[in-house]
Write a protein that holds these residues in place. Structure first.
Motif, mmCIF file in Angstrom:
data_model
loop_
_atom_site.group_PDB
_atom_site.id
_atom_site.type_symbol
_atom_site.label_atom_id
_atom_site.label_comp_id
_atom_site.label_asym_id
_atom_site.label_seq_id
_atom_site.Cartn_x
_atom_site.Cartn_y
_atom_site.Cartn_z
ATOM 1 N N TYR A 165 0.796 -1.123 -0.087
ATOM 2 C CA TYR A 165 -0.093 -0.238 0.030
ATOM 3 C C TYR A 165 1.007 1.190 0.044
ATOM 4 N N ASP A 166 1.941 1.277 0.959
ATOM 5 C CA ASP A 166 2.756 2.427 0.892
ATOM 6 C C ASP A 166 3.460 2.556 -0.380
ATOM 7 N N TYR A 167 3.945 1.490 -0.833
ATOM 8 C CA TYR A 167 4.658 1.641 -2.366
ATOM 9 C C TYR A 167 3.918 2.143 -3.274
ATOM 10 N N ALA A 168 2.542 1.527 -3.503
ATOM 11 C CA ALA A 168 1.603 1.993 -4.518
ATOM 12 C C ALA A 168 1.436 3.495 -4.313
ATOM 13 N N ALA A 169 0.835 3.753 -2.877
ATOM 14 C CA ALA A 169 0.626 5.304 -2.634
ATOM 15 C C ALA A 169 1.946 6.229 -2.894
ATOM 16 N N LYS A 170 3.203 5.811 -2.904
ATOM 17 C CA LYS A 170 4.164 6.592 -3.329
ATOM 18 C C LYS A 170 4.093 6.969 -4.872
ATOM 19 N N ILE A 171 3.921 5.946 -5.595
ATOM 20 C CA ILE A 171 3.897 5.939 -6.877
ATOM 21 C C ILE A 171 2.784 6.926 -7.432
ATOM 22 N N VAL A 172 1.639 6.902 -6.840
ATOM 23 C CA VAL A 172 0.469 7.892 -7.189
ATOM 24 C C VAL A 172 0.963 9.325 -6.829
ATOM 25 N N GLN A 173 1.636 9.447 -5.435
ATOM 26 C CA GLN A 173 2.021 10.727 -5.482
ATOM 27 C C GLN A 173 3.092 11.390 -6.275
ATOM 28 N N MET A 174 3.949 10.431 -6.670
ATOM 29 C CA MET A 174 5.138 10.889 -7.578
ATOM 30 C C MET A 174 4.287 11.392 -8.789
ATOM 31 N N TYR A 175 3.276 10.513 -9.400
ATOM 32 C CA TYR A 175 2.589 10.795 -10.430
ATOM 33 C C TYR A 175 1.887 12.336 -10.472
ATOM 34 N N ARG A 176 1.344 12.643 -9.281
ATOM 35 C CA ARG A 176 0.827 13.771 -8.895
ATOM 36 C C ARG A 176 1.733 14.868 -8.957
ATOM 37 N N ASN A 177 2.982 14.598 -8.328
ATOM 38 C CA ASN A 177 3.970 15.786 -8.497
ATOM 39 C C ASN A 177 4.450 16.140 -9.769
ATOM 40 N N ASN A 178 4.517 15.166 -10.706
ATOM 41 C CA ASN A 178 5.098 15.140 -11.948
ATOM 42 C C ASN A 178 4.041 16.102 -12.904
ATOM 43 N N LEU A 179 2.766 15.630 -12.379
ATOM 44 C CA LEU A 179 1.692 16.627 -13.162
ATOM 45 C C LEU A 179 1.814 17.882 -12.823
ATOM 46 N N SER A 180 1.937 18.270 -11.407
ATOM 47 C CA SER A 180 1.975 19.620 -10.853
ATOM 48 C C SER A 180 3.405 20.491 -11.505
ATOM 49 N N LYS A 181 4.514 19.701 -11.426
ATOM 50 C CA LYS A 181 5.699 20.341 -11.903
ATOM 51 C C LYS A 181 5.530 20.459 -13.128
ATOM 52 N N GLU A 182 4.905 19.693 -14.193
ATOM 53 C CA GLU A 182 5.186 19.813 -15.659
ATOM 54 C C GLU A 182 3.646 21.093 -15.961
ATOM 55 N N LYS A 183 2.989 21.251 -14.990
ATOM 56 C CA LYS A 183 2.026 22.130 -14.972
ATOM 57 C C LYS A 183 0.880 21.600 -16.065
ATOM 58 N N VAL A 184 0.676 20.318 -16.056
ATOM 59 C CA VAL A 184 -0.125 19.821 -16.920
ATOM 60 C C VAL A 184 -1.730 19.662 -16.665
ATOM 61 N N ASP A 185 -1.936 19.682 -15.193
ATOM 62 C CA ASP A 185 -2.996 19.299 -14.731
ATOM 63 C C ASP A 185 -3.633 20.473 -14.000
ATOM 64 N N ALA A 186 -4.353 21.458 -15.152
ATOM 65 C CA ALA A 186 -4.834 22.692 -15.019
ATOM 66 C C ALA A 186 -5.869 22.785 -14.066
ATOM 67 N N SER A 187 -6.947 22.093 -14.078
ATOM 68 C CA SER A 187 -7.837 21.979 -13.076
ATOM 69 C C SER A 187 -7.516 21.264 -12.081
ATOM 70 N N GLY A 188 -6.932 20.349 -11.917
ATOM 71 C CA GLY A 188 -6.421 19.554 -10.758
ATOM 72 C C GLY A 188 -7.265 18.203 -10.547
ATOM 73 N N GLN A 189 -8.160 18.305 -11.570
ATOM 74 C CA GLN A 189 -9.359 16.926 -11.395
ATOM 75 C C GLN A 189 -8.401 15.683 -11.624
ATOM 76 N N LEU A 190 -7.308 15.607 -12.716
ATOM 77 C CA LEU A 190 -6.552 14.400 -12.942
ATOM 78 C C LEU A 190 -5.732 14.182 -11.805
ATOM 79 N N SER A 191 -5.133 15.056 -11.254
ATOM 80 C CA SER A 191 -4.301 14.654 -9.797
ATOM 81 C C SER A 191 -5.169 14.178 -8.557
ATOM 82 N N ARG A 192 -6.314 15.059 -8.279
ATOM 83 C CA ARG A 192 -7.235 14.472 -7.378
ATOM 84 C C ARG A 192 -7.797 13.174 -7.488
ATOM 85 N N THR A 193 -7.937 12.870 -8.725
ATOM 86 C CA THR A 193 -8.658 11.388 -8.858
ATOM 87 C C THR A 193 -7.718 10.136 -9.192
#
Length: 177
Positions: free
Chosen positions: A13-41
């Motif tokens: 669970y911790d490893y999978a949660a870390k992968i999801v968080q890394m994905y969210r961080n990359n979305l934010s860093k690359e400024k791709v997730d303008a609405s935040g919906q993809l990151s939140r879900t």
């Protein structure tokens, strides 16, 4: 056969949660997730039976369009004619906040006609090429995240957790869906 009692699902669970968080961080860093919906879900699921343990990354269906564009598709992901209005609204908000930076040699659009023209160009680019455009400023976000996960040894840690729970022969299969 897997002895599920030997699998530390807390670690998985911790490893999978870390992968999801890394994905969210990359979305934010690359400024791709303008609405935040993809990151939140973005989420994950861990499923198992006596022979398999599956860790799945769950993303909105439109994540692929953000990654690689629609390639002139007319699928059920909404009509792109309605997306013009969404992009226009986004563009107006960025201009109002002072955060819109036009590409080299262009000015900030001020009139409705200019805003519609720029919004049309943005929608066309996203439709044809996705976020990165035709020169692909780097790897797509998901691919980049999975490369980082592999370099950090998170995949190896997940595999080790599962392998320790098997009694006999082990077949490992990776798949990208």
């Amino acid at each position: 056969m897997i002895d599920v009692s030997k699998v530390d699902f807390t670690k998985l669970y911790d490893y999978a949660a870390k992968i999801v968080q890394m994905y969210r961080n990359n979305l934010s860093k690359e400024k791709v997730d303008a609405s935040g919906q993809l990151s939140r879900t973005a989420d994950f699921d861990i499923d198992f039976d006596e022979y398999h343990v599956t860790v799945s990354l769950i993303l909105e269906s439109y994540h692929r369009y953000i990654e690689v564009g629609r390639n002139r598709s007319t699928g059920k992901f909404g009509s792109w004619s309605s997306k013009y209005a969404d992009v226009e609204r986004w563009l107006k908000n960025k201009i109002a906040r002072g955060s819109f930076i036009p590409s080299t040699g262009h000015t900030i659009p001020r009139t409705e006609k200019d805003i519609k023209r720029v919004a049309g160009a943005i929608v066309h680019k996203i439709t044809k090429f996705g976020f990165y455009g035709k020169d692909h400023h780097g790897k797509h976000i998901l691919e980049k995240t999975l490369d980082e996960v592999e370099k950090l040894g998170i995949l190896d840690s997940i595999i080790d957790e599962i392998v320790d729970a098997y009694d006999k022969r082990i077949d490992i299969e990776f798949s990208k869906i």
